[in-house]
Design an enzyme around this catalytic site. Structure first.
Site, PDB file in Angstrom:
ATOM      1  N   SER A 161       0.991  -1.911  -0.137  1.00 56.10           N
ATOM      2  CA  SER A 161       0.337  -0.069   0.761  1.00 56.10           C
ATOM      3  C   SER A 161       1.504   1.055   0.099  1.00 56.10           C
ATOM      4  CB  SER A 161      -0.818  -0.462   0.660  1.00 56.10           C
ATOM      5  OG  SER A 161      -1.708   1.171   1.235  1.00 56.10           O
ATOM      6  N   ASP A 256      -9.479  -2.612  -6.146  1.00 60.29           N
ATOM      7  CA  ASP A 256      -8.960  -2.017  -5.740  1.00 60.29           C
ATOM      8  C   ASP A 256      -8.637  -0.428  -5.937  1.00 60.29           C
ATOM      9  OD1 ASP A 256      -6.008  -0.404  -4.050  1.00 60.29           O
ATOM     10  OD2 ASP A 256      -5.421  -2.621  -3.763  1.00 60.29           O
ATOM     11  N   HIS A 286      -8.962  -3.739  -2.075  1.00 67.31           N
ATOM     12  CA  HIS A 286      -7.159  -3.280  -1.285  1.00 67.31           C
ATOM     13  C   HIS A 286      -7.416  -3.704   0.551  1.00 67.31           C
ATOM     14  CE1 HIS A 286      -4.153  -0.988  -1.046  1.00 67.31           C
ATOM     15  NE2 HIS A 286      -3.754  -0.705   0.134  1.00 67.31           N
TER      16      HIS A 286
END
Length: 313
Positions: A161, A256, A286
């Protein structure tokens, strides 16, 4: 949103509370930012991995940063590859501890010594504090390779991320600043583009998962007063030249917000002559592999990037 999610993850999604981003405390306590355990099928015995915290010089004079080192519990006779790991958390939250289980798996299953960095966080420390801390930690790791028992020519950088965004940024820095040498980069579902102009960045608005609104809030906090002439070290999607970067592996879910920027990044790496591998997981939001670690698709995704480390390092 539910129609975009594969059946295996429906129950998990239904049980997620909404994220709130109206105050700094709500951002810091967000479940999506902090729950990234990446548990395996069975618990790992901590006796098999030795964990040590160490404070090292940071980017600024007189400043220290903490690194968490994971290495085999029993001494090994060979030099190991090194993995420099950067945790996620939207540039706003997180600690190395939240990825303890995953880093232990990297040691035991990929044969790496892992160095995980506790970089400074926004909004108290906006760009470039975090990425400069990450680069300083990488230089320290490379400079102390012998002490760490790692091969200085087999150091990879990886993160999830925001950690994936920082992985891409540090890879650019290392190229532009003539080192340290990076053998492999693994920016997982990376947070690369502050502009939020892709289809995927705008279509995910479900507040139970990372979405358009949380992404805007996080980028605003991270960039601080840097709202013009944004550096590629802040938002790597802006980099004009992706040549001469280390080989890459990445993955992302189809639901995502970072789907399109990840696909664009891997395409541009390939066009620049960089070896790059990419996996798209249909119907996954995500951080799915941390939020729903027992799902088959989650275990497949984590297995995929552990295997990528074994192949490339």
């Amino acid at each position: 949103m539910k129609e975009k999610i594969q059946n295996e993850l429906h129950t998990v999604l239904d049980g997620l509370p909404e994220m709130k981003f109206s105050t700094r405390e709500e951002i810091r306590n967000s479940r999506v930012l902090t729950k990234q355990a990446f548990e395996g099928e069975a618990p790992i015995s901590r006796s098999k991995v030795r964990i040590t915290d160490k404070h090292i010089p940071g980017h600024e004079e007189g400043q220290n940063i903490r690194v968490r080192i994971y290495e085999p519990g029993m001494p090994v006779k060979t030099i190991s590859p090194g993995l420099y790991w950067i945790h996620g958390g939207g540039y706003l939250s997180g600690t190395p501890e939240m990825n303890d289980e995953l880093c232990e798996r990297f040691v035991l299953e990929a044969g790496c010594v892992v160095i995980s960095v506790a970089y400074r966080l926004a909004p108290e420390h906006p760009f470039p504090a975090g990425v400069e801390d990450c680069y300083a930690g990488l230089k320290w790791a490379a400079g102390h390779a012998g002490e760490l028992g790692i091969d200085a020519e087999r150091i990879g950088v990886a993160g999830h991320s925001a950690g994936g965004g920082l992985t891409a940024a540090v890879s650019l820095m290392a190229r532009d600043r003539s080192g340290p040498a990076i053998a492999f980069q693994m920016p997982l579902c990376p947070m690369l583009d502050y502009r939020n102009v892709t289809v995927s960045s705008r279509e995910i608005t479900d507040t139970r998962v990372w979405n358009y609104y949380s992404n805007q809030a996080a980028w605003k906090a991270y960039l601080g007063d840097h709202n013009e002439d944004i550096s590629a070290y802040a938002s790597p999607a802006l980099a004009e030249d992706l040549s001469d970067l280390p080989p890459a592996y990445t993955m992302v879910g189809s639901a995502d917000p970072f789907r399109d920027e990840t696909i664009e990044y891997i395409l541009r790496l390939s066009q620049a002559g960089v070896q790059a591998e990419f996996h798209l997981y249909p119907g996954c939001f995500h951080g799915f592999e941390g939020i729903a670690p027992q799902a088959e698709v989650s275990q497949r995704a984590v297995r995929g990037y552990i295997d990528a480390l074994k192949r490339n390092l």
